[in-house]
Design an enzyme around this catalytic site. Structure first.
Site, short mmCIF file in Angstrom:
data_model
loop_
_atom_site.label_atom_id
_atom_site.label_comp_id
_atom_site.label_asym_id
_atom_site.label_seq_id
_atom_site.Cartn_x
_atom_site.Cartn_y
_atom_site.Cartn_z
N GLY A 170 0.87 -1.16 -0.16
CA GLY A 170 0.09 -0.08 -0.09
C GLY A 170 0.86 1.45 -0.04
O GLY A 170 2.15 1.39 -0.26
N GLY A 171 0.25 2.21 0.62
CA GLY A 171 1.01 3.58 0.69
C GLY A 171 2.24 3.48 1.34
O GLY A 171 3.22 4.33 1.30
N GLY A 405 21.89 14.05 -30.34
CA GLY A 405 21.67 14.56 -28.96
C GLY A 405 22.15 13.69 -28.05
O GLY A 405 22.39 14.05 -27.09
N ALA A 406 22.55 12.55 -28.37
CA ALA A 406 22.99 11.77 -27.27
C ALA A 406 24.62 12.12 -26.97
O ALA A 406 24.81 12.02 -25.79
CB ALA A 406 22.95 10.15 -27.55
C1 HXC Z 1 -2.96 -4.64 11.83
C2 HXC Z 1 -1.68 -6.59 11.13
C3 HXC Z 1 -1.49 -5.65 9.85
C4 HXC Z 1 -2.06 -4.44 9.87
C5 HXC Z 1 -0.66 -7.77 9.76
N1 HXC Z 1 -1.05 -7.64 10.82
N2 HXC Z 1 -0.76 -6.74 8.90
N3 HXC Z 1 -2.40 -5.64 12.25
N4 HXC Z 1 -2.69 -3.86 10.78
N5 HXC Z 1 -2.07 -3.79 8.51
C6 HXC Z 1 -1.01 -8.62 11.99
C7 HXC Z 1 -1.73 -9.68 11.63
O1 HXC Z 1 -3.33 -9.69 12.36
C8 HXC Z 1 -1.36 -10.85 12.68
O2 HXC Z 1 -1.67 -10.72 13.92
C9 HXC Z 1 0.23 -10.49 12.62
O3 HXC Z 1 0.23 -9.02 12.26
C10 HXC Z 1 1.19 -11.20 11.67
O4 HXC Z 1 0.00 -11.28 10.54
P1 HXC Z 1 -0.21 -12.55 9.42
O5 HXC Z 1 -1.10 -12.25 8.71
O6 HXC Z 1 -0.40 -14.03 10.59
O7 HXC Z 1 1.37 -12.69 8.57
P2 HXC Z 1 1.56 -13.40 7.34
O8 HXC Z 1 0.52 -14.45 7.12
O9 HXC Z 1 2.95 -13.53 7.36
O10 HXC Z 1 0.87 -12.12 6.44
C11 HXC Z 1 1.47 -11.03 6.44
C12 HXC Z 1 0.64 -9.96 5.33
C13 HXC Z 1 -0.70 -9.86 6.04
C14 HXC Z 1 0.93 -10.29 3.85
C15 HXC Z 1 1.52 -8.40 5.62
O11 HXC Z 1 -0.57 -9.55 7.44
C16 HXC Z 1 -1.60 -8.77 5.41
O12 HXC Z 1 -2.04 -9.02 4.28
N6 HXC Z 1 -1.75 -7.71 6.09
C17 HXC Z 1 -2.71 -6.58 5.71
C18 HXC Z 1 -1.63 -5.73 4.52
C19 HXC Z 1 -2.29 -4.37 4.07
O13 HXC Z 1 -3.59 -4.63 3.52
N7 HXC Z 1 -2.23 -3.49 5.08
C20 HXC Z 1 -2.71 -2.18 4.70
C21 HXC Z 1 -2.03 -1.83 3.60
S1 HXC Z 1 -2.84 -0.20 3.44
P3 HXC Z 1 -2.06 -11.90 15.13
O14 HXC Z 1 -2.22 -11.31 16.30
O15 HXC Z 1 -2.87 -12.59 14.27
O16 HXC Z 1 -0.69 -12.57 15.02
C22 HXC Z 1 -1.77 0.95 3.90
C23 HXC Z 1 -2.15 2.36 3.73
C24 HXC Z 1 -0.82 3.30 3.79
O17 HXC Z 1 -0.71 0.39 4.28
C25 HXC Z 1 -1.22 4.41 3.37
C26 HXC Z 1 -0.21 5.32 3.41
C27 HXC Z 1 -0.43 6.70 2.48
#
Ligand code: HXC
Length: 515
Positions: A170-171, A405-406
């Site tokens: 994401g961001g 040009g290059a």
């Molecule tokens: C809160 C999160 C989290 C998140 C992971 N966790 N991402 N908690 N916010 N964004 C937590 C999980 O719930 C889990 O908690 C622990 O971290 C480990 O994650 P898993 O999913 O078990 O690990 P894994 O299978 O290795 O997968 C990793 C992952 C997946 C691919 C990163 O967790 C995932 O898809 N996370 C969400 C990614 C996402 O969409 N993020 C938001 C992006 S948008 P527990 O307690 O169960 O162990 C964004 C906007 C930013 O970032 C904008 C800025 C401008």
């Protein structure tokens, strides 16, 4: 005798040191990843890390966050030393709430960003995070915004280095993208704006996370990242290596290494590097390695736009940036990707007081509708802008082809090269002999009984007349025609003569580089 306050301090310290706990750290290890604390230990000089904000905790209450214990709020921050130089560092810890970034996690990163900028010291981010902490909503987003702003303010002032050691989705990818160097760890580091599932839903494309945002994709295909490491340790070793070439900040010069091989080292092999047949390729990296201090060339963005080579090196112990057309790939033509690669690197060198050496052998811009529609005019203009804007010492050596040009774009005298040299094999003209013959001898060729033979003959005539360095040298555009074997000595003297160079540009708010 018991000391309750001290015991409490130690208990809390142990909690923070344990981060997400044994099992989660074990899972990191199984994936071939180090924990955040292990990464910092590997990166810094032994026992130099001073942690800042170890006791910071999140303030979330929604979605069960009031019950969530999050040591250090999932990011270890502080300062330490690399080769005895001060650096600031943050390492996101996937074992704590997936290294996700909430309000306080972000505040800790902002704090080291602020301190690094005030201290004029490099900052290194070790990223391993699930992105914005979903439970903290807009506070997490605000945290990112504050980080992006600081990345931008620090750009060109202190070196900013990112290592992608886990997910960056994401961001969250945009803080790394605003930094000077992105190193990715193969197989574990992944960067993308929208993940495979969203892509599947929106465009119907099927792609794995690794295909989409792994090191191969982000280095070879997109050019987002600069280096791919086999594992965490290698990535961290590269951070240390990179820092050895760059200054602490834009007001200082890069560290000077020892002079290990003689400046007047003669490389007879360079006399035969350029083949007699002008259409035959050769590897420009042989020339680069021969000119620089032995073993000092550190290539960046290898695998992306390989028709242009960029990298840091040393000459007489001093840091230099090297830009070179690579005749082995696309004949060394300049295309969109090579242009952006070149321009950003030259601007990086200029920001951090690193002299630029340009080695030229290019027949021109890559022709084709893909290039024109893709905006080669806009992207190619970045090259002109970057060279003309740069005030660091700039030395150009034309090895073979420098057409049209290059020729101008590759740091010609008119764009602002301080000193220009050419090998005797240089061909400097407004265009290549074949194209030129076709235009200026068009009628003679058309009316000849054997147009192909006539074209070859006229092309040869043009080559003999113009495809050499002497006309440009007569007109003062080339300062010296040099024996390739003595290139290192000439370059070293040129750079020494420019060491105290001062050059100003008109004052302005900032330029408007074509983007
Ligand atoms: C809160 C999160 C989290 C998140 C992971 N966790 N991402 N908690 N916010 N964004 C937590 C999980 O719930 C889990 O908690 C622990 O971290 C480990 O994650 P898993 O999913 O078990 O690990 P894994 O299978 O290795 O997968 C990793 C992952 C997946 C691919 C990163 O967790 C995932 O898809 N996370 C969400 C990614 C996402 O969409 N993020 C938001 C992006 S948008 P527990 O307690 O169960 O162990 C964004 C906007 C930013 O970032 C904008 C800025 C401008």
């Amino acid at each position: 005798m018991s000391n309750a306050p001290l015991d409490e301090m130690k208990r809390r310290q142990a909690e923070v040191e344990a981060m997400g706990g044994k099992n989660r750290i074990e899972r990191q290890h199984q994936l071939g990843k180090l924990s955040a604390r292990e990464r910092i230990e590997t990166l810094l000089d032994p026992e130099t890390f001073e942690e800042i904000g170890a006791h910071v905790r999140h303030r979330g209450t929604l979605f069960g966050m009031d019950q969530a214990l999050a040591p250090a709020d999932g990011v270890v921050t502080g300062y330490g030393r690399i080769d005895d130089r001060l650096v600031y560092v943050f390492a996101q810890d996937f074992t704590v709430l997936g290294g996700s970034l909430g309000e306080m996690h972000a505040a800790k990163i902002q704090r080291v960003q602020d301190l690094a900028l005030k201290a004029g010291a490099p900052i290194i981010g070790l990223n391993d995070s699930g992105g914005a902490r979903i439970q903290e909503g807009v506070d997490a987003l605000n945290g990112y915004g504050e980080i992006f702003k600081r990345n931008t303010w620090a750009s060109g002032v202190i070196p900013q280095i990112t290592v992608i050691m886990g997910p960056s989705a994401g961001g969250a990818v945009y803080s790394p993208a605003l930094t000077d160097l992105i190193i990715m760890v193969k197989h574990t580091g992944q960067m993308f704006i929208t993940g495979p599932q969203v892509i599947k839903t929106v465009t119907g494309e099927t792609v794995t996370a690794e295909e989409l945002g792994g090191a191969v994709a982000q280095i070879r295909r997109s050019g987002v990242a600069h280096l791919a490491a086999e594992n965490d340790s290698e990535a961290l070793a590269w951070v240390r290596k990179f820092l050895a070439y760059v200054p602490n900040n834009n007001m200082e010069d890069p560290p000077v290494g020892e002079i290990q091989d003689p400046l007047d080292r003669v490389e007879l092999s360079l006399r035969h590097l350029v083949p007699q047949d002008p259409n035959k390729p050769y590897d420009v990296k042989i020339a680069i390695e021969a000119m620089l201090d032995t073993g000092s060339f550190f290539e960046l963005q290898k695998g992306f736009a390989d028709n242009l080579v960029i990298g840091l090196g040393r000459l007489g112990g001093r840091s230099v940036g090297v830009v070179a057309n690579q005749p082995r790939v696309l004949a060394g033509t300049i295309d969109i990707n090579a242009s952006t690669k070149l321009a950003r690197f030259v601007r990086f060198c200029d920001a951090f007081n690193i002299a630029v050496i340009t080695l030229v052998d290019t027949p021109g811009y890559l022709p084709g509708t893909a290039q024109e529609f893709g905006g080669i005019i806009r992207h190619g203009a970045k090259v002109l802008y970057a060279y003309a804007e740069a005030t660091v010492p700039k030395v150009t050596i034309i090895l073979r082809k420098a057409y049209g040009g290059a020729y101008l774009a590759m740091c010609s005298r008119s764009l602002g090269a301080d000193l220009t040299m050419a090998w005797p094999t240089a061909e400097i003209a407004v265009m290549g002999p074949d194209g030129a013959a076709n235009i200026i001898f068009k009628d003679q060729i058309a009316h000849s009984p054997d147009p192909d033979a006539a074209r070859r003959k006229k092309s040869l005539e043009y080559r003999e007349r113009f495809a050499n360095p002497y006309i440009a040298a007569q007109h003062g555009y080339i300062d010296a025609v040099i024996d390739p074997a003595e290139t290192r000595a000439h370059l070293a003297r040129a750079l020494m003569s420019l060491f105290n160079k001062k050059e100003d540009r008109p004052r302005k708010r900032h330029g408007n580089i074509p983007l």
